[in-house]
Each structure stands twice: as structure tokens, then as C-alpha cells.
Design a protein around this motif. Sequence first.
Motif, PDB file in Angstrom:
ATOM      1  N   GLY A 162      -7.938   0.980  -3.858  1.00  0.00           N
ATOM      2  CA  GLY A 162      -7.930   0.389  -5.219  1.00  0.00           C
ATOM      3  C   GLY A 162      -7.404  -0.699  -5.678  1.00  0.00           C
ATOM      4  N   ASN A 163      -6.909  -1.426  -4.807  1.00  0.00           N
ATOM      5  CA  ASN A 163      -6.253  -2.813  -4.922  1.00  0.00           C
ATOM      6  C   ASN A 163      -7.284  -3.820  -5.510  1.00  0.00           C
TER       7      ASN A 163
ATOM      8  N   GLY B  99      -5.672 -14.446  -5.736  1.00  0.00           N
ATOM      9  CA  GLY B  99      -4.381 -14.399  -5.075  1.00  0.00           C
ATOM     10  C   GLY B  99      -3.452 -13.565  -5.901  1.00  0.00           C
ATOM     11  N   LEU B 100      -3.770 -12.933  -7.092  1.00  0.00           N
ATOM     12  CA  LEU B 100      -2.901 -12.488  -8.019  1.00  0.00           C
ATOM     13  C   LEU B 100      -3.516 -11.082  -8.291  1.00  0.00           C
ATOM     14  N   PRO B 101      -2.839 -10.255  -8.550  1.00  0.00           N
ATOM     15  CA  PRO B 101      -3.408  -8.846  -9.080  1.00  0.00           C
ATOM     16  C   PRO B 101      -3.986  -8.879 -10.455  1.00  0.00           C
TER      17      PRO B 101
ATOM     18  N   ILE C 212     -10.810  -4.770  -3.614  1.00  0.00           N
ATOM     19  CA  ILE C 212     -11.734  -5.781  -4.298  1.00  0.00           C
ATOM     20  C   ILE C 212     -10.723  -7.159  -4.149  1.00  0.00           C
ATOM     21  N   VAL C 213     -11.431  -8.150  -3.595  1.00  0.00           N
ATOM     22  CA  VAL C 213     -10.764  -9.387  -3.300  1.00  0.00           C
ATOM     23  C   VAL C 213     -11.937 -10.571  -3.943  1.00  0.00           C
ATOM     24  N   ALA C 214     -11.329 -11.169  -4.927  1.00  0.00           N
ATOM     25  CA  ALA C 214     -12.378 -12.015  -5.771  1.00  0.00           C
ATOM     26  C   ALA C 214     -11.941 -13.398  -5.924  1.00  0.00           C
ATOM     27  N   ASN C 215     -12.707 -14.400  -5.702  1.00  0.00           N
ATOM     28  CA  ASN C 215     -12.516 -15.700  -6.217  1.00  0.00           C
ATOM     29  C   ASN C 215     -13.167 -16.140  -7.534  1.00  0.00           C
TER      30      ASN C 215
END
Length: 167
Positions: free
Chosen positions: A63-64, A69-71, A100-103
Motif C-alpha cells: 500500500g505504499n 520520490g515523495l510519499p 504505486i510509484v508515479a511520475n
Amino acid sequence: MAEEIKETKTTKKTTTKTATAKTTKTTTKTTKSKAVKAKAQEFLGTGRRKCSVARVRITTGTGNIVVNGLPLDKYFEMDTLTTIAKQPLVLTDTLTSVDIVANIYGGGKTGQAGALRHGITRALIEFRPELRPELKKAGFVTRDARKKERKKYGLKKARRAPQFSKR
């Protein structure tokens, strides 16, 4: 006789060039196949809203949510923007089961939150196609195409005309 020597030199050069080209092709093929195997559990989605674009990667996890690069809570300081971004996850009960990692780039914070919601929705549909009807019913699949209208010459804004003066 001099012509025959020149011809043999040119043929030797071309054979070495083709040999190096073949070796580079084989190395790129092996690196691509390794990269495909490593990304087997990643699901991608691109979301857009106004001038913002969000590239989203979903993997199974805890669930991160990381944005640029920031929460999520530190990137979107307003609670309304974090709830907008989390809406597809809350609706499908996948908030604690995916990472989830988003740019995100372009536009303002509100447009970026909408783009992130659209990107998460698209990635979730790729992750589990059976979630599509539920997300479609909530209106998350459709891209919100509203943008700021451009200013026209002779006007003060996009549609605002200068005040009329009879004299």
C-alpha cells in the motif's frame, strides 16, 4: 592490377562491419529478454488531466504510494487531493494490496491529482481486468478532456470582450 588490390581491401572492410553489427544485435536481444522477465509483475498506466501527465506503475505490495520520490501525503499537502488520487483504490478495495510509484509533470496540483487518479485507474484495469465495470460506473475510466481555453486577439480573456463605448 592496382584495381584488383583496391577491390579486395573494400570487401575486407565490409565484412568486418557486418560482423560487428551482428554481435551488437545479439547483445541487445539478450538484454531485452532479461528486462522483460524482470518487469513481469509491473502494470503501467498513463493518466492525463488538463496539462498534467501521470505515469503510474503498480506492483503487488503493502500500500505504499510514492509520487515523484515523495510519499503521497507530502506531495499533495491538501487532504482533498490525496482522496481524489486514492478514489480508485478505495472503490476496488486494493488500497493495502498494491504499491504505486508515479511520475507526474505539468499543470497544477489539482490537475496532477486528477491525472494520478486516471493513471491508477488504467493501471488497475491492466492489473485486474474484472475491475473495469466498477471503475467505469464510477466515471474514473473516462479522461476529463476539459482544458483552459486560449485567449483570442481583440479580447481581454478567452471570451471576455472589452467594455463597449458608444462615444
